[in-house]
Scaffold this motif. Structure first.
Motif, PDB file in Angstrom:
ATOM      1  N   ASN A  45     -10.037  13.891 -58.936  1.00  0.00           N
ATOM      2  CA  ASN A  45      -9.495  15.048 -57.798  1.00  0.00           C
ATOM      3  C   ASN A  45     -10.417  15.356 -57.023  1.00  0.00           C
ATOM      4  OD1 ASN A  45      -9.181  18.639 -58.071  1.00  0.00           O
ATOM      5  ND2 ASN A  45      -7.339  17.292 -57.628  1.00  0.00           N
ATOM      6  N   ILE A  51      -3.367  15.050 -57.192  1.00  0.00           N
ATOM      7  CA  ILE A  51      -3.279  15.330 -58.620  1.00  0.00           C
ATOM      8  C   ILE A  51      -2.147  14.464 -59.283  1.00  0.00           C
ATOM      9  CG2 ILE A  51      -2.902  16.648 -60.623  1.00  0.00           C
ATOM     10  CD1 ILE A  51      -4.498  18.905 -58.831  1.00  0.00           C
ATOM     11  N   ASN A  52      -1.048  14.049 -58.674  1.00  0.00           N
ATOM     12  CA  ASN A  52      -0.033  13.500 -59.123  1.00  0.00           C
ATOM     13  C   ASN A  52       0.093  11.986 -58.741  1.00  0.00           C
ATOM     14  OD1 ASN A  52       0.708  13.764 -56.657  1.00  0.00           O
ATOM     15  ND2 ASN A  52       2.810  14.320 -57.072  1.00  0.00           N
ATOM     16  N   GLN A  53      -1.126  11.545 -58.138  1.00  0.00           N
ATOM     17  CA  GLN A  53      -0.953  10.185 -57.210  1.00  0.00           C
ATOM     18  C   GLN A  53      -1.874   9.065 -58.666  1.00  0.00           C
ATOM     19  OE1 GLN A  53      -2.398   9.615 -53.448  1.00  0.00           O
ATOM     20  NE2 GLN A  53      -3.016   7.420 -54.020  1.00  0.00           N
ATOM     21  N   THR A  54      -0.975   8.106 -58.732  1.00  0.00           N
ATOM     22  CA  THR A  54      -1.524   7.009 -59.533  1.00  0.00           C
ATOM     23  C   THR A  54      -1.755   6.013 -58.701  1.00  0.00           C
ATOM     24  OG1 THR A  54      -0.403   7.466 -61.603  1.00  0.00           O
ATOM     25  CG2 THR A  54      -1.305   5.183 -61.263  1.00  0.00           C
ATOM     26  N   PRO A  66      -3.100  11.300 -63.458  1.00  0.00           N
ATOM     27  CA  PRO A  66      -2.229  10.879 -64.288  1.00  0.00           C
ATOM     28  C   PRO A  66      -2.814   9.901 -65.267  1.00  0.00           C
ATOM     29  CG  PRO A  66      -0.968  10.839 -62.221  1.00  0.00           C
ATOM     30  CD  PRO A  66      -2.624  11.043 -61.914  1.00  0.00           C
TER      31      PRO A  66
END
Length: 110
Positions: A45, A51-54, A66
């Motif tokens: 981060n 935050i929601n990215q792989t 994640p």
């Protein structure tokens, strides 16, 4: 759908087969390793990654918040299986308890 208990068993079996339990591991070390996965999530981060990215490295390693959160849960499940903790049961029981707690548990700020 796989149950938490079944997944916990699979995760521990995988950790054993990859040598992580060849010798006794101290509980404090195991907890520190959970902290380290959470710190890695924070660092992702801090790099500005959503935050929601792989994302994946050139070698195919999964990265991002994640992935690090998943690593934390995997470590916790591994620990629980080793120590004979029924994580699924405890999660459900704790969730029911939390439903009846006071708002913000005594007016805590966070």
């Amino acid at each position: 759908m796989i149950s938490i208990n079944s997944l916990q068993k699979e995760i521990h079996k995988n950790a054993v087969s990859h040598g992580w339990w060849d010798s006794k591991r101290e509980f404090g070390t195991l907890i520190a390793l959970c902290h380290s996965e959470l710190s890695e999530a924070l660092e992702e981060n801090r790099k500005g990654i959503p935050i929601n990215q792989t994302y994946y490295t050139e070698s195919g390693k999964m990265e991002g918040v994640p992935s690090e959160l998943a690593d934390t849960v995997i470590r916790i499940m591994d620990i629980c299986e080793y120590y004979g903790i029924d994580l699924e049961k405890v999660i459900l029981e704790k969730h029911e308890y939390n439903k009846n707690r006071e708002f913000k548990h005594g007016n805590k700020k966070f």
